[in-house]
Motif scaffolding. Sequence first.
Motif, mmCIF file in Angstrom:
data_model
loop_
_atom_site.group_PDB
_atom_site.id
_atom_site.type_symbol
_atom_site.label_atom_id
_atom_site.label_comp_id
_atom_site.label_asym_id
_atom_site.label_seq_id
_atom_site.Cartn_x
_atom_site.Cartn_y
_atom_site.Cartn_z
ATOM 1 N N UNK A 38 40.260 -48.552 17.770
ATOM 2 C CA UNK A 38 41.523 -48.048 17.324
ATOM 3 C C UNK A 38 41.265 -46.829 16.346
ATOM 4 N N UNK A 39 41.902 -45.617 16.274
ATOM 5 C CA UNK A 39 41.540 -44.614 15.680
ATOM 6 C C UNK A 39 42.544 -44.304 14.666
ATOM 7 N N UNK A 40 42.155 -44.269 13.429
ATOM 8 C CA UNK A 40 42.866 -44.300 12.272
ATOM 9 C C UNK A 40 42.748 -42.781 11.857
ATOM 10 N N UNK B 103 44.047 -43.482 27.650
ATOM 11 C CA UNK B 103 44.835 -43.348 26.373
ATOM 12 C C UNK B 103 44.065 -43.698 25.268
ATOM 13 N N UNK B 104 44.786 -43.547 24.116
ATOM 14 C CA UNK B 104 44.078 -43.776 22.893
ATOM 15 C C UNK B 104 45.023 -44.716 21.923
ATOM 16 N N UNK B 105 44.381 -45.512 21.198
ATOM 17 C CA UNK B 105 45.135 -46.357 20.063
ATOM 18 C C UNK B 105 45.156 -45.683 18.794
ATOM 19 N N UNK B 106 46.259 -45.378 18.422
ATOM 20 C CA UNK B 106 46.354 -44.687 17.091
ATOM 21 C C UNK B 106 47.012 -45.482 15.762
ATOM 22 N N UNK C 31 34.963 -44.503 22.534
ATOM 23 C CA UNK C 31 36.218 -44.830 21.627
ATOM 24 C C UNK C 31 37.217 -45.341 22.446
ATOM 25 N N UNK C 32 37.614 -44.654 23.591
ATOM 26 C CA UNK C 32 38.524 -45.059 24.354
ATOM 27 C C UNK C 32 38.176 -46.094 25.666
ATOM 28 N N UNK C 33 36.873 -46.275 25.499
ATOM 29 C CA UNK C 33 36.218 -47.185 26.710
ATOM 30 C C UNK C 33 36.406 -46.357 28.127
ATOM 31 N N UNK C 34 36.658 -45.156 28.017
ATOM 32 C CA UNK C 34 36.924 -44.339 29.199
ATOM 33 C C UNK C 34 38.469 -44.166 29.767
ATOM 34 N N UNK C 35 39.363 -44.912 29.016
ATOM 35 C CA UNK C 35 40.650 -45.064 29.514
ATOM 36 C C UNK C 35 41.258 -43.561 29.080
ATOM 37 N N UNK D 226 48.993 -41.678 25.625
ATOM 38 C CA UNK D 226 48.033 -40.838 26.424
ATOM 39 C C UNK D 226 47.142 -39.990 25.315
ATOM 40 N N UNK D 227 45.926 -39.856 26.012
ATOM 41 C CA UNK D 227 44.992 -38.913 25.267
ATOM 42 C C UNK D 227 45.165 -37.639 25.491
ATOM 43 N N UNK D 228 45.475 -36.697 24.441
ATOM 44 C CA UNK D 228 45.439 -35.319 24.669
ATOM 45 C C UNK D 228 44.543 -34.618 25.520
ATOM 46 N N UNK D 229 44.719 -33.965 26.518
ATOM 47 C CA UNK D 229 43.789 -33.182 27.265
ATOM 48 C C UNK D 229 42.840 -32.160 26.211
#
Length: 101
Positions: A9-11, A62-65, A56-60, A45-48
Amino acid sequence: GRPSFNPLIVHVPGPAAAEAIGVFDADARALAKAHWPGPLTLVVPLKAGAPVASLVTAGLPTIGLRVPAHGAMQALLAAVGRPLAAPSANASGSISPTRAE
């Protein structure tokens, strides 16, 4: 012991910082407005071009925020001046703690 396929998770200190690295639609913005700061993690979705390590994203894609409400975490985010990726408090595969003991 955390598996590499398990994202972190990114805080971030606030919604603007979250939108700098994630793509938010109207639903995500509404949830953020209603529940941030607080214990809600939004997976978007992770921003380009976002400067986030694939670990951090496990290569996915998407991102958890999360925008934490706790003053100490907000102070830490202000002091470092960048998002912080962190695991949950429980050991991988274990139940999350509910008491300090």
